[in-house]
Write a protein that holds these residues in place. Structure first.
Motif, mmCIF file in Angstrom:
data_model
loop_
_atom_site.group_PDB
_atom_site.id
_atom_site.type_symbol
_atom_site.label_atom_id
_atom_site.label_comp_id
_atom_site.label_asym_id
_atom_site.label_seq_id
_atom_site.Cartn_x
_atom_site.Cartn_y
_atom_site.Cartn_z
ATOM 1 N N UNK A 197 51.974 59.047 6.765
ATOM 2 C CA UNK A 197 51.698 57.626 6.971
ATOM 3 C C UNK A 197 50.711 57.127 5.919
ATOM 4 N N UNK A 198 49.636 57.886 5.728
ATOM 5 C CA UNK A 198 48.608 57.501 4.759
ATOM 6 C C UNK A 198 49.176 57.417 3.350
ATOM 7 N N UNK A 199 50.040 58.335 2.989
ATOM 8 C CA UNK A 199 50.627 58.317 1.648
ATOM 9 C C UNK A 199 51.452 57.056 1.430
ATOM 10 N N UNK A 200 52.252 56.692 2.418
ATOM 11 C CA UNK A 200 53.067 55.484 2.290
ATOM 12 C C UNK A 200 52.175 54.245 2.174
ATOM 13 N N UNK A 201 51.116 54.198 2.966
ATOM 14 C CA UNK A 201 50.222 53.041 2.967
ATOM 15 C C UNK A 201 49.193 53.093 1.844
ATOM 16 N N UNK A 202 49.160 54.184 1.110
ATOM 17 C CA UNK A 202 48.240 54.384 -0.005
ATOM 18 C C UNK A 202 46.777 54.262 0.439
ATOM 19 N N UNK A 203 46.495 54.903 1.558
ATOM 20 C CA UNK A 203 45.126 55.004 2.062
ATOM 21 C C UNK A 203 44.881 56.462 2.410
ATOM 22 N N UNK A 204 43.648 56.783 2.735
ATOM 23 C CA UNK A 204 43.356 58.153 3.145
ATOM 24 C C UNK A 204 43.556 58.296 4.656
ATOM 25 N N UNK A 205 43.775 59.518 5.090
ATOM 26 C CA UNK A 205 43.850 59.797 6.524
ATOM 27 C C UNK A 205 42.502 59.443 7.151
#
Length: 110
Positions: free
Chosen positions: A51-59
């Motif tokens: 999810x974080x990768x798709x949203x380009x944020x960190x976990x």
């Protein structure tokens, strides 16, 4: 805020639907809906990473609302630029640095 609220906020910020996130992450829409519902379920680490990768944020950001890469008071524009930069080639990054430095120099002359 918790995972559910941070995920909702990030989806809204990116103007992304749950269906789009499901398609891009390979996670079932129903599963994502569970994370966004009142059930307060949280994903496993591997799902949170996708999810974080798709949203380009960190976990870390999804879980806590804070990211150790950015101080808490970092504005969204800076975070957006950082996300964009991750996708650029080295040549494109250098061009962006050159443009930014030229803008900064011109502001100093005003």
């Amino acid at each position: 805020m918790g995972f559910k609220e941070n995920l909702k906020a990030e989806l809204q910020y990116r103007d992304m639907t749950v269906k789009e996130l499901a398609s891009l992450s390979g996670i079932k829409k129903q599963t994502l809906d569970n994370y966004l519902s009142t059930h307060n379920s949280t994903p496993s680490v591997d799902v949170a990473v996708r999810i974080a990768q798709v949203l380009q944020v960190s976990v870390e950001y999804l879980v806590t609302g804070q990211d150790s890469l950015f101080p808490a008071n970092t504005d969204k524009q800076v975070k957006t630029l950082a996300g964009i930069c991750r996708e650029l080639t080295d040549e494109q990054k250098q061009l962006l640095v050159d443009i930014s430095q030229a803008i900064k120099r011109n502001l100093g002359e005003s």
